[in-house]
Design a protein around this motif. Structure first.
Motif, PDB file in Angstrom:
ATOM      1  N   LYS A  99       0.654  -1.052   0.175  1.00 20.81           N
ATOM      2  CA  LYS A  99       0.806  -1.829  -0.938  1.00 20.81           C
ATOM      3  C   LYS A  99       1.304  -1.018  -2.329  1.00 20.81           C
ATOM      4  O   LYS A  99       1.412  -1.587  -3.301  1.00 20.81           O
ATOM      5  CB  LYS A  99      -0.158  -2.822  -1.356  1.00 20.81           C
ATOM      6  N   CYS A 148       3.172   0.792  -5.009  1.00 24.06           N
ATOM      7  CA  CYS A 148       4.653   0.615  -5.322  1.00 24.06           C
ATOM      8  C   CYS A 148       4.831   1.306  -6.781  1.00 24.06           C
ATOM      9  O   CYS A 148       3.689   1.561  -7.467  1.00 24.06           O
ATOM     10  CB  CYS A 148       5.075  -0.622  -5.360  1.00 24.06           C
ATOM     11  N   ALA A 197       1.952  -5.649  -5.087  1.00 22.60           N
ATOM     12  CA  ALA A 197       2.063  -4.377  -5.112  1.00 22.60           C
ATOM     13  C   ALA A 197       2.035  -3.466  -6.347  1.00 22.60           C
ATOM     14  O   ALA A 197       2.134  -4.391  -7.214  1.00 22.60           O
ATOM     15  CB  ALA A 197       3.327  -3.959  -4.406  1.00 22.60           C
ATOM     16  N   ARG A 203      -2.276   0.213  -6.321  1.00 25.89           N
ATOM     17  CA  ARG A 203      -2.735  -0.145  -5.162  1.00 25.89           C
ATOM     18  C   ARG A 203      -2.721   1.084  -4.077  1.00 25.89           C
ATOM     19  O   ARG A 203      -1.926   0.988  -3.311  1.00 25.89           O
ATOM     20  CB  ARG A 203      -1.882  -1.347  -4.613  1.00 25.89           C
ATOM     21  N   GLY A 234       4.666  -2.796  -0.677  1.00 28.31           N
ATOM     22  CA  GLY A 234       4.966  -1.812  -1.505  1.00 28.31           C
ATOM     23  C   GLY A 234       6.344  -0.967  -1.285  1.00 28.31           C
ATOM     24  O   GLY A 234       7.306  -1.746  -0.987  1.00 28.31           O
TER      25      GLY A 234
END
Ligand code: SF4
Ligand code: SF4
Length: 355
Positions: free
Chosen positions: A64, A66, A77, A81, A111
């Protein structure tokens, strides 16, 4: 004008993750409850029980993490994370599972999948197996330090790039993804074009994914593709192969925005009223399996984000460590009210309109 009033008029905008704000909607159980509380028909009343047709696409969500925090994100995301990241061990379990299927395509998502430290290892392992690899790319990540060489690296391996770009106009894209996103996305697209992507070569396919900036359905894919191709070429000299339109799913951060902006009931009503049975045959849950960062298996990416596990016929939740494709082929697909997001209008799945 206050933030909420502005949101009502212009749609979602960039935000932070639900988890980082300890929002109640960070709980997937809470999201499911919110959808259940709406006084609308159940998906199974309309669609009956869905069953799989096979595993053509093996989707792996590698985490997740990003570099962005788009308001509509169904993954929740963001840069915070960092915990939810697929390990090398789980990557290897995925490859072993992939070898038990006849899947032709491996769909890598996040993500930003490129930020997983095992991403290149995974891509190379899939390419070596003769799979068509698809990278779901947010574009801006290609401008970040360790990813700057990726356009050429992808091209050398024939990786298909599926990019999210909410709109070909700067204002609409920045509203959803954050200020400056559009310019970075255009720069990334230029780099992909320079590596040979988006010029009609079937080995270097560049697909753009559009989703509406607000509580309405994706427009007609064919006419939008023409408009986008003309707009991006004329204004920025950028080319691409295909545009697909996706409806926003009423889950995670888009669900939060629907609640805050007072659009939840009307958006769900819109989805239910636009139910189109002709979309059922092409739903991604029929021919895809989606593996989460921790190895849990789902019927699709959206079920993954609501933690609705795919289940063997005996009720056991499926996990990559004891993957049994034949038994999974006998399962019923788990559906709930969010599924109306896939069957509204021309339909909406990872590949875009489906009817
Ligand atoms: S780029 Fe994609 S994964 Fe990242 S926050 Fe935006 S929608 Fe979510
Ligand atoms: S949300 Fe998933 S399970 Fe539901 S209809 Fe869409 S693809 Fe199928």
């Amino acid at each position: 004008m206050g933030a909420v009033e502005t949101d009502k008029l212009i749609g979602p905008r960039a935000t932070t993750s639900l988890v980082s704000r300890a929002s109640p909607l960070a709980s997937t159980a809470r999201q499911r409850e919110v959808l259940l509380r709406l006084s609308q028909v159940d998906f199974s009343q309309k669609a009956g029980t869905l069953t799989p047709t096979g595993i053509d696409i093996f989707q792996i969500n590698v985490g997740k993490l990003c570099n962005m925090t788009c308001r509509h994100c169904h993954v929740d995301a963001g840069p915070d994370r960092t915990e939810e990241m697929m390990s090398r061990e789980t990557v290897d379990l995925c490859l072993a599972a992939l070898d038990k299927t006849a899947a032709k395509t491996v769909d890598l998502t996040g993500g930003a999948p490129e930020l997983n430290p095992h991403f290149r290892y995974l891509v190379d392992a899939c390419v070596a197996r003769g799979k068509q690899v698809m990278d779901r790319c947010n574009l801006t990540v290609l401008l970040t330090g360790p990813c700057r060489d990726l356009p050429q690296w992808f091209a050398e391996r024939g990786v298909e790039i599926v990019c999210s770009l909410p709109h070909y106009r700067k204002r609409n894209t920045d509203l959803q993804r954050g200020d400056g996103t559009f310019e970075k996305s255009i720069e990334a697209l230029k780099r992909l074009n320079a590596a040979g992507y988006g010029k009609g070569d079937p080995r270097l396919r560049l697909t753009l994914m559009h989703n509406p900036v607000g509580a309405f359905l994706a427009g007609d894919q064919k006419s939008m593709q023409k408009e986008w191709k003309e707009g991006l070429a004329a204004n920025y000299g950028v080319t691409f192969d295909t545009l697909v339109g996706l409806n926003n799913m009423p889950i995670s951060r888009f669900l939060e925005w629907l609640e805050i902006s007072g659009n939840l009931h009307s958006y769900m009503e819109l989805l239910v009223n636009a139910y189109n049975p002709a979309t059922l045959a092409g739903l991604m849950c029929r021919n895809t399996l989606s593996v989460g960062w921790d190895g849990r298996i789902y019927d699709c990416d959206f079920n993954q984000m609501l933690e609705l596990d795919a289940r063997y016929p005996d009720g056991r939740a499926a996990h990559i460590r004891d993957f049994d494709p034949a038994r999974l082929g006998e399962r019923s697909i788990v559906t709930a009210r969010h599924c109306f997001g896939c069957t509204a209008g021309a339909g909406s799945s990872c590949g875009g309109a489906i009817a």
